[in-house]
Design a protein around this motif. Structure first.
Motif, mmCIF file in Angstrom:
data_model
loop_
_atom_site.group_PDB
_atom_site.id
_atom_site.type_symbol
_atom_site.label_atom_id
_atom_site.label_comp_id
_atom_site.label_asym_id
_atom_site.label_seq_id
_atom_site.Cartn_x
_atom_site.Cartn_y
_atom_site.Cartn_z
ATOM 1 N N GLN A 294 0.824 -1.203 0.000
ATOM 2 C CA GLN A 294 0.000 0.000 0.000
ATOM 3 C C GLN A 294 0.862 1.258 0.000
ATOM 4 O O GLN A 294 0.507 2.267 -0.618
ATOM 5 N N MET A 295 1.995 1.193 0.669
ATOM 6 C CA MET A 295 2.935 2.318 0.637
ATOM 7 C C MET A 295 3.472 2.507 -0.781
ATOM 8 O O MET A 295 3.631 3.638 -1.257
ATOM 9 N N ALA A 296 3.748 1.392 -1.454
ATOM 10 C CA ALA A 296 4.234 1.467 -2.832
ATOM 11 C C ALA A 296 3.199 2.111 -3.743
ATOM 12 O O ALA A 296 3.536 2.908 -4.630
ATOM 13 N N VAL A 297 1.933 1.774 -3.539
ATOM 14 C CA VAL A 297 0.859 2.372 -4.344
ATOM 15 C C VAL A 297 0.824 3.881 -4.143
ATOM 16 O O VAL A 297 0.671 4.652 -5.103
ATOM 17 N N ASP A 298 0.975 4.321 -2.902
ATOM 18 C CA ASP A 298 0.981 5.761 -2.615
ATOM 19 C C ASP A 298 2.127 6.466 -3.334
ATOM 20 O O ASP A 298 1.988 7.604 -3.783
ATOM 21 N N ASN A 302 0.178 8.026 -6.363
ATOM 22 C CA ASN A 302 -0.187 9.290 -5.729
ATOM 23 C C ASN A 302 0.982 10.256 -5.575
ATOM 24 O O ASN A 302 0.812 11.358 -5.053
ATOM 25 N N GLY A 303 2.158 9.821 -6.014
ATOM 26 C CA GLY A 303 3.308 10.714 -6.026
ATOM 27 C C GLY A 303 3.890 11.054 -4.670
ATOM 28 O O GLY A 303 4.590 12.057 -4.513
ATOM 29 N N LYS A 304 3.624 10.223 -3.660
ATOM 30 C CA LYS A 304 4.157 10.521 -2.329
ATOM 31 C C LYS A 304 5.674 10.351 -2.295
ATOM 32 O O LYS A 304 6.233 9.494 -2.985
ATOM 33 N N ASN A 305 6.307 11.156 -1.463
ATOM 34 C CA ASN A 305 7.754 11.100 -1.288
ATOM 35 C C ASN A 305 8.085 10.092 -0.188
ATOM 36 O O ASN A 305 7.639 10.253 0.950
ATOM 37 N N PRO A 306 8.871 9.049 -0.499
ATOM 38 C CA PRO A 306 9.175 8.035 0.520
ATOM 39 C C PRO A 306 9.747 8.633 1.801
ATOM 40 O O PRO A 306 9.418 8.184 2.905
ATOM 41 N N GLY A 307 10.593 9.637 1.658
ATOM 42 C CA GLY A 307 11.232 10.229 2.824
ATOM 43 C C GLY A 307 10.282 10.897 3.788
ATOM 44 O O GLY A 307 10.641 11.168 4.940
ATOM 45 N N ASP A 308 9.057 11.161 3.328
ATOM 46 C CA ASP A 308 8.046 11.788 4.192
ATOM 47 C C ASP A 308 7.093 10.772 4.819
ATOM 48 O O ASP A 308 6.202 11.151 5.584
ATOM 49 N N MET A 309 7.278 9.495 4.494
ATOM 50 C CA MET A 309 6.339 8.462 4.933
ATOM 51 C C MET A 309 6.883 7.736 6.168
ATOM 52 O O MET A 309 7.991 7.189 6.149
ATOM 53 N N LYS A 310 6.118 7.716 7.228
ATOM 54 C CA LYS A 310 6.536 7.148 8.503
ATOM 55 C C LYS A 310 6.793 5.643 8.410
ATOM 56 O O LYS A 310 6.054 4.911 7.749
ATOM 57 N N ILE A 311 7.859 5.186 9.073
ATOM 58 C CA ILE A 311 8.129 3.754 9.190
ATOM 59 C C ILE A 311 7.065 3.147 10.099
ATOM 60 O O ILE A 311 6.791 3.659 11.179
ATOM 61 N N THR A 312 6.476 2.041 9.676
ATOM 62 C CA THR A 312 5.408 1.424 10.463
ATOM 63 C C THR A 312 5.901 0.156 11.158
ATOM 64 O O THR A 312 6.907 -0.440 10.761
ATOM 65 N N ILE A 313 5.184 -0.231 12.208
ATOM 66 C CA ILE A 313 5.462 -1.483 12.919
ATOM 67 C C ILE A 313 4.154 -2.239 13.092
ATOM 68 O O ILE A 313 3.082 -1.634 13.044
ATOM 69 N N PRO A 314 4.205 -3.563 13.314
ATOM 70 C CA PRO A 314 2.971 -4.324 13.544
ATOM 71 C C PRO A 314 2.294 -3.861 14.834
ATOM 72 O O PRO A 314 2.941 -3.709 15.871
ATOM 73 N N GLU A 315 1.023 -3.626 14.750
ATOM 74 C CA GLU A 315 0.277 -3.174 15.930
ATOM 75 C C GLU A 315 -0.772 -4.198 16.375
ATOM 76 O O GLU A 315 -1.158 -4.230 17.538
ATOM 77 N N LYS A 316 -1.215 -5.030 15.464
ATOM 78 C CA LYS A 316 -2.261 -5.999 15.766
ATOM 79 C C LYS A 316 -1.622 -7.325 16.182
ATOM 80 O O LYS A 316 -1.507 -8.273 15.414
ATOM 81 N N LEU A 317 -1.178 -7.401 17.444
ATOM 82 C CA LEU A 317 -0.470 -8.581 17.940
ATOM 83 C C LEU A 317 -1.434 -9.548 18.629
ATOM 84 O O LEU A 317 -2.413 -9.135 19.240
ATOM 85 N N ASP A 318 -1.124 -10.826 18.519
ATOM 86 C CA ASP A 318 -1.935 -11.832 19.201
ATOM 87 C C ASP A 318 -1.074 -13.062 19.462
ATOM 88 O O ASP A 318 -0.098 -13.330 18.742
ATOM 89 N N LEU A 319 -1.447 -13.802 20.504
ATOM 90 C CA LEU A 319 -0.816 -15.095 20.766
ATOM 91 C C LEU A 319 -1.327 -16.089 19.740
ATOM 92 O O LEU A 319 -2.524 -16.143 19.445
ATOM 93 N N ILE A 320 -0.408 -16.872 19.191
ATOM 94 C CA ILE A 320 -0.757 -17.874 18.176
ATOM 95 C C ILE A 320 -0.269 -19.231 18.682
ATOM 96 O O ILE A 320 0.911 -19.390 19.031
#
Length: 350
Positions: A294-298, A302-320
């Motif tokens: 999805q970041m690649a699509v942006d 959509n012409g977004k600048n990679p340097g302006d895009m926040k690094i993300t981390i997994p937020e939806k954690l669960d025990l498996i």
């Protein structure tokens, strides 16, 4: 006077005819005519894209990351084989191959490049400065010096980390709470992978809070993993592995040693649990790759600048949990263990 008026009228008529004639000439030359419909306009040509993907090693988590990445592009209308050309290279777990792949991609006219896993991402970041670079399955992009700021990475690079430190702490807490006989946890690790070192240190700190010791069995190549696993028999009460590309590539050898010796086996990724480890706290790498897609699509659409895009981390954690693996490893699964799982339908593997 009458003669003069007639002359004036004749002159006016001639001027009018001249103007009309000039107007008619302009219309037939193809110039704009607001009254005429524009039947010759054409839609702009459809955009074609070219992407390079560098993957460090072949194993389920990294493969799922790539699949999720391409799925996100497809859902946005960027489809491999139609308007997308993908140049995929796998370093086969050999760090020396990463630079060659990065240099190859740097010489090609790609719209964007993706590095999957820390060694591949680092090589791309160091080599390519003139086109967007994305990364996925990177444990700590700051420590790896891929970026210097997670909120605004700057330059031509961004991506997603596959590690939330809370996941490691939660897994170690689960071991301490539900396996009271475990006093030592053995980790099989390639200390040449900075991501593995960081995660092992986090696990060591979390286990120490429960007076549980972490011991290491080090390797430098996939071929050494089985011997390292065997070296933990009699020294460790359980086995744990990080997102260590060298080690995960030989996970079948660890599974056999763990099952033969009834050692509880814990991992840092869902795919290893699906393969036969007992438990992790994590997420689906397919979803992780989709997020980066999805970041690649942006960037591409959509012409977004990679340097302006926040690094993300997994937020939806669960025990498996893998109940079938529990039987093979000699683990009795309690209701208390199952109660820790939020999404029981998807994260309790029968």
């Amino acid at each position: 006077m009458k003669r003069k008026m007639m002359a004036t009228l004749a002159l006016s008529t001639a001027l009018l005819l001249t103007i009309v004639g000039c107007g008619a000439k302009e219309d037939t030359s193809g110039s704009s005519n607001s009254a005429a419909p524009n039947n010759t306009s054409e839609s702009p040509a459809a955009k074609n894209y070219s992407i390079g993907i560098s993957q460090y090693a072949p194993h389920p988590s990294l493969d799922a990351t790539k699949d999720g990445f391409l799925a996100a592009l497809k859902d946005a209308g960027i489809v491999e084989g139609e308007n997308l050309k993908v140049d995929f290279s796998n370093a086969q777990g050999e760090s020396s191959n990463n630079l060659a792949i990065a240099q190859k991609f740097g010489s090609e006219n790609n719209d964007l490049v993706l590095g999957i896993a820390t060694p591949s991402a680092l090589a791309l970041a160091d080599t390519i400065k003139d086109k967007p670079v994305l990364f996925a399955a990177v444990t700590d992009p700051l420590d790896a010096q891929i970026v210097s700021n997670l909120d605004k990475p700057g330059g031509n690079i961004t991506g997603a980390s596959d590690t939330n430190p809370a996941a490691i702490t939660q897994l170690m807490d689960f071991i301490a709470e539900n396996f009271p006989k475990v006093k030592t946890v053995g980790v099989i690790i390639n200390e040449g992978e900075s991501n593995a070192v960081i995660m092992a240190k986090q696990a060591e700190t979390a286990l120490a809070a429960h007076d549980i010791k972490l011991i290491k069995a080090t390797v430098t190549a996939t071929s050494e993993v089985q011997q390292a696993a065997q070296s933990l028999v009699g020294r460790a009460d359980a086995i744990y592995i990080t997102l260590d590309n060298t080690v995960v590539s030989a996970v079948d050898a660890i599974l056999k040693v763990a099952a033969d010796n009834k050692l509880p086996f814990f991992s840092s990724d869902r795919d290893t649990v699906e393969a036969g480890a007992f438990a992790t706290v994590g997420f689906k790498y397919y979803d992780h790759g989709y997020q980066v897609g999805q970041m690649a699509v942006d960037i591409l659409k959509n012409g977004k600048n990679p340097g302006d895009m926040k690094i993300t981390i997994p937020e939806k954690l669960d025990l498996i949990l893998n109940l079938k693996a529990a039987d093979a490893l000699g683990i009795t699964v309690t209701d208390a263990m199952k109660d820790k799982v939020k999404d029981k339908e998807n994260n309790i593997i029968q």
